[in-house]
Design a protein around this motif. Sequence first.
Motif, PDB file in Angstrom:
ATOM      1  N   GLY A 176       9.273  78.947  49.312  1.00  0.00           N
ATOM      2  CA  GLY A 176       8.135  78.701  48.435  1.00  0.00           C
ATOM      3  C   GLY A 176       8.248  77.409  47.649  1.00  0.00           C
ATOM      4  O   GLY A 176       7.240  76.842  47.216  1.00  0.00           O
ATOM      5  N   ARG A 177       9.481  76.911  47.444  1.00  0.00           N
ATOM      6  CA  ARG A 177       9.689  75.685  46.670  1.00  0.00           C
ATOM      7  C   ARG A 177       9.604  74.423  47.521  1.00  0.00           C
ATOM      8  O   ARG A 177       9.576  73.321  46.987  1.00  0.00           O
ATOM      9  N   LEU A 178       9.625  74.569  48.831  1.00  0.00           N
ATOM     10  CA  LEU A 178       9.607  73.398  49.697  1.00  0.00           C
ATOM     11  C   LEU A 178       8.267  72.674  49.582  1.00  0.00           C
ATOM     12  O   LEU A 178       7.210  73.302  49.533  1.00  0.00           O
ATOM     13  N   PRO A 179       8.285  71.353  49.565  1.00  0.00           N
ATOM     14  CA  PRO A 179       7.004  70.606  49.588  1.00  0.00           C
ATOM     15  C   PRO A 179       6.225  70.928  50.856  1.00  0.00           C
ATOM     16  O   PRO A 179       6.812  71.211  51.904  1.00  0.00           O
ATOM     17  N   GLU A 180       4.918  70.897  50.756  1.00  0.00           N
ATOM     18  CA  GLU A 180       4.097  71.186  51.926  1.00  0.00           C
ATOM     19  C   GLU A 180       4.439  70.211  53.053  1.00  0.00           C
ATOM     20  O   GLU A 180       4.606  69.017  52.841  1.00  0.00           O
ATOM     21  N   GLY A 181       4.545  70.747  54.261  1.00  0.00           N
ATOM     22  CA  GLY A 181       4.858  69.929  55.403  1.00  0.00           C
ATOM     23  C   GLY A 181       6.332  69.790  55.706  1.00  0.00           C
ATOM     24  O   GLY A 181       6.711  69.105  56.656  1.00  0.00           O
ATOM     25  N   THR A 182       7.185  70.466  54.910  1.00  0.00           N
ATOM     26  CA  THR A 182       8.619  70.453  55.223  1.00  0.00           C
ATOM     27  C   THR A 182       8.864  71.368  56.411  1.00  0.00           C
ATOM     28  O   THR A 182       8.548  72.563  56.353  1.00  0.00           O
ATOM     29  N   PRO A 183       9.418  70.852  57.515  1.00  0.00           N
ATOM     30  CA  PRO A 183       9.641  71.713  58.676  1.00  0.00           C
ATOM     31  C   PRO A 183      10.743  72.731  58.416  1.00  0.00           C
ATOM     32  O   PRO A 183      11.680  72.469  57.658  1.00  0.00           O
ATOM     33  N   VAL A 184      10.616  73.886  59.061  1.00  0.00           N
ATOM     34  CA  VAL A 184      11.578  74.974  58.926  1.00  0.00           C
ATOM     35  C   VAL A 184      11.875  75.523  60.310  1.00  0.00           C
ATOM     36  O   VAL A 184      10.951  75.754  61.107  1.00  0.00           O
ATOM     37  N   LEU A 185      13.158  75.735  60.592  1.00  0.00           N
ATOM     38  CA  LEU A 185      13.583  76.320  61.868  1.00  0.00           C
ATOM     39  C   LEU A 185      14.434  77.547  61.596  1.00  0.00           C
ATOM     40  O   LEU A 185      15.407  77.483  60.833  1.00  0.00           O
ATOM     41  N   ALA A 186      14.082  78.673  62.196  1.00  0.00           N
ATOM     42  CA  ALA A 186      14.903  79.879  62.138  1.00  0.00           C
ATOM     43  C   ALA A 186      15.385  80.194  63.555  1.00  0.00           C
ATOM     44  O   ALA A 186      14.608  80.092  64.513  1.00  0.00           O
ATOM     45  N   THR A 187      16.672  80.549  63.698  1.00  0.00           N
ATOM     46  CA  THR A 187      17.237  80.789  65.025  1.00  0.00           C
ATOM     47  C   THR A 187      18.017  82.090  65.053  1.00  0.00           C
ATOM     48  O   THR A 187      18.661  82.474  64.078  1.00  0.00           O
ATOM     49  N   THR A 188      17.957  82.773  66.184  1.00  0.00           N
ATOM     50  CA  THR A 188      18.763  83.971  66.410  1.00  0.00           C
ATOM     51  C   THR A 188      18.798  84.267  67.898  1.00  0.00           C
ATOM     52  O   THR A 188      17.891  83.880  68.641  1.00  0.00           O
ATOM     53  N   ALA A 189      19.848  84.940  68.298  1.00  0.00           N
ATOM     54  CA  ALA A 189      19.946  85.401  69.684  1.00  0.00           C
ATOM     55  C   ALA A 189      19.683  86.889  69.797  1.00  0.00           C
ATOM     56  O   ALA A 189      19.597  87.426  70.903  1.00  0.00           O
ATOM     57  N   THR A 190      19.558  87.566  68.651  1.00  0.00           N
ATOM     58  CA  THR A 190      19.507  89.030  68.689  1.00  0.00           C
ATOM     59  C   THR A 190      18.400  89.548  67.791  1.00  0.00           C
ATOM     60  O   THR A 190      18.642  89.937  66.659  1.00  0.00           O
ATOM     61  N   ALA A 191      17.194  89.539  68.297  1.00  0.00           N
ATOM     62  CA  ALA A 191      16.071  90.087  67.545  1.00  0.00           C
ATOM     63  C   ALA A 191      15.124  90.775  68.518  1.00  0.00           C
ATOM     64  O   ALA A 191      14.641  90.155  69.468  1.00  0.00           O
ATOM     65  N   ASN A 192      14.886  92.068  68.284  1.00  0.00           N
ATOM     66  CA  ASN A 192      13.868  92.740  69.084  1.00  0.00           C
ATOM     67  C   ASN A 192      12.488  92.383  68.531  1.00  0.00           C
ATOM     68  O   ASN A 192      12.354  91.580  67.609  1.00  0.00           O
TER      69      ASN A 192
END
Length: 726
Positions: free
Chosen positions: A187-203
């Motif tokens: 919520g604090r990130l300036p608009e347009g800041t890219p975000v990447l979430a990664t995982t190998a184990t998610a149904n």
Amino acid sequence: MDADRTAVRERAEAVLRRLAGESARLREDQWRAIEALVVDRRRVLCVQRTGWGKSAVYFVATALLRDRDSGVDLARPEVAGPTVIVSPLLALMRNQVESAARAGIRARTINSANLDEWDEITAEIRAGAVDVLLISPERLNNPDFRDTVLPQLAATTGLLVVDEAHCVSDWGHDFRPDYRRLRTFLGRLPEGTPVLATTATANARVTADVAEQLGTEPVDPAARRPDVLVLRGSLDRESLRLGVLDLPGPAHRLAWLADHLDELPGSGIVYTLTVAAAAETTEFLRSRGYPVAAYTGQAEDADRRAAEQDLLDNKIKALVATSALGMGFDKPDLGFVVHLGAPPSPIAYYQQVGRAGRAVAHAEVLLLPGVEDAAIWRYFASLAFPPEEQVRTVLAALHTDRPLSTQALEPIVDLRRARLELMLKVLDVDGAVRRVRGGWLATGEPWTYDEARLRRVAAARTAEQQAMREYATTPGCRLRYLRECLDDADAADCGRCDRCADPLFPAVVSDAALTAAQTFLGRPGVQIPPKKLWPTGLDAVGVPLKGRIAPTEQALPGRAVGRLSDLGWGGRLRGLVGPEAVDAPVPDDVVAAVVEVLKAWAHGDDPWPRRPVGVVAVGSRHRPRLVGSLAERIATVGRLPLLGQVTPAEGPGATGPRGNSAQRVRALHGAFTVAGELAEAVGGLDGPVLLVDDLVDSGWTMTLVARELRRAGAPDVLPLALAVAG
């Protein structure tokens, strides 16, 4: 615009070659993720198998965003701020720092192991000298970091990466409340800041939950809610060959390893479910000539680093590890993963076996399940979120002008420390409490106990355990079963596992290895360390004890036959002192083991200072026949007088297990008295008392009874028990 994107891809390919070698090429979904991050400034969730190259995505993206001449975004010619990677384990951080260096990326980490470097690293960040900063999720709520470093960091972050993102979801197999604090960071990130979430184990359920949280509403109401690109790939692992070996017991499993470890390719990991099992397995394999090392969350950081490096350098055949190594190790040529005992879910199992076979043609994955697995699962399940009454008690206590530490809360609520800390973290994430210097405070914000959701999560955990049982017995393809548990739409028979093809390894062991394993596991004897400090905060509940336990009131170090979690004696002892055990006289084989413990105690490397001159039993309401007969047999064998027993006074508070040390001492304080004939007998002794009980759990019953015996005149007290919990 297409020409611009083509140029960006060419630069991305060049960075990848620096990172992974001249022959490396971006996968199509890797490029889609990089394009979305660096060109479109989007939020991306990558659910891809281990070895797919998720780290390459964020390192390449970082290099492009940090390169002033990359031409990624002509409207933003300035260099982006540092990439912030939230990573769960120190081992994973170390691997990532080394990987970044290969691509010319300057990476630093702030964690509990480098406190003396924090100021230096913070200065480097301000000076623009850091490309990547790795932090643990717990750091997000460290008061100093949260209040002084985090606001500026969020405002200047060029890319936020959430590694092992399944930990964000309490539907995930490894939910960590600290990860939920990412919502505040997002919520604090300036608009347009890219975000990447990664995982190998998610149904599918975890994927949807994580994607929803990535799209958290921004603090600025005028800003748009970010859209999330989900890139989910096949979870097939062409290099893995899965199998299950059904062996009769712990001795057979250790014997199988002793017979076959050399046949497994390269070096690898042997996973155990408990710290005690990791230690025992390591010691046994070393006794059989194998170069192995233990890796657990209880080991010193320096020892873990040395063990990791030895495996990376192929100086050892295997690390014998608990789940502390589950997400935290990157060795592409790892040749095998063996599990002594099954993890509580197929999803956790898939993640751990995914450490193997990333850069080799084939790797062996073997599960050796045990009948004791379910008991261990139940123990870890007992650490779940507490009932509402206990939560409300904590919230009421925290409505105060001064913060209370976790230790100060323990006399107030009957929860073990690990469970209490988990509860506080969840309440913090929910906004009901806040961590500050010195402890915790209630915020006064309204909070609702979501019992329905907790029941659904508990039911999901139970279903996962059943699925793990079914994995071991499935008649079909094992890899397909795991992929279906992860909702992989492309799941198909692998053609390699022991169901699709002939098993590679037999479920048989040699007589020599089995005899050695039985002898090793049959050795009784573990130490019971004496308590030397009273729990903090007892004065708040009317117990006048604090600080050090007076040396004249302490017990000496004691002994037990074994731990309930031991591979060898654990099962036998659980049958005697477990919650479903029937009270009965102590069996002859257990008496023989106690005698062996006493012999070793008298003549071993760390002997008792003086031979005991009398036996006293701790009176038991739950197992009086077991404890009474044990004391009698010891007195007879040792030719010692049986002086009597110390029984707690009547009252519900004096009996039964308690959640934490403070509660246990509160319940037991004043409950024991040594009077009458027993006091007279103890006061006339010229040597130690042997104090006998069935089970040492918290250790406070032995401590308080020993205190009363010492105060009655006993020169010393030597605790002896059948079992130690844990």
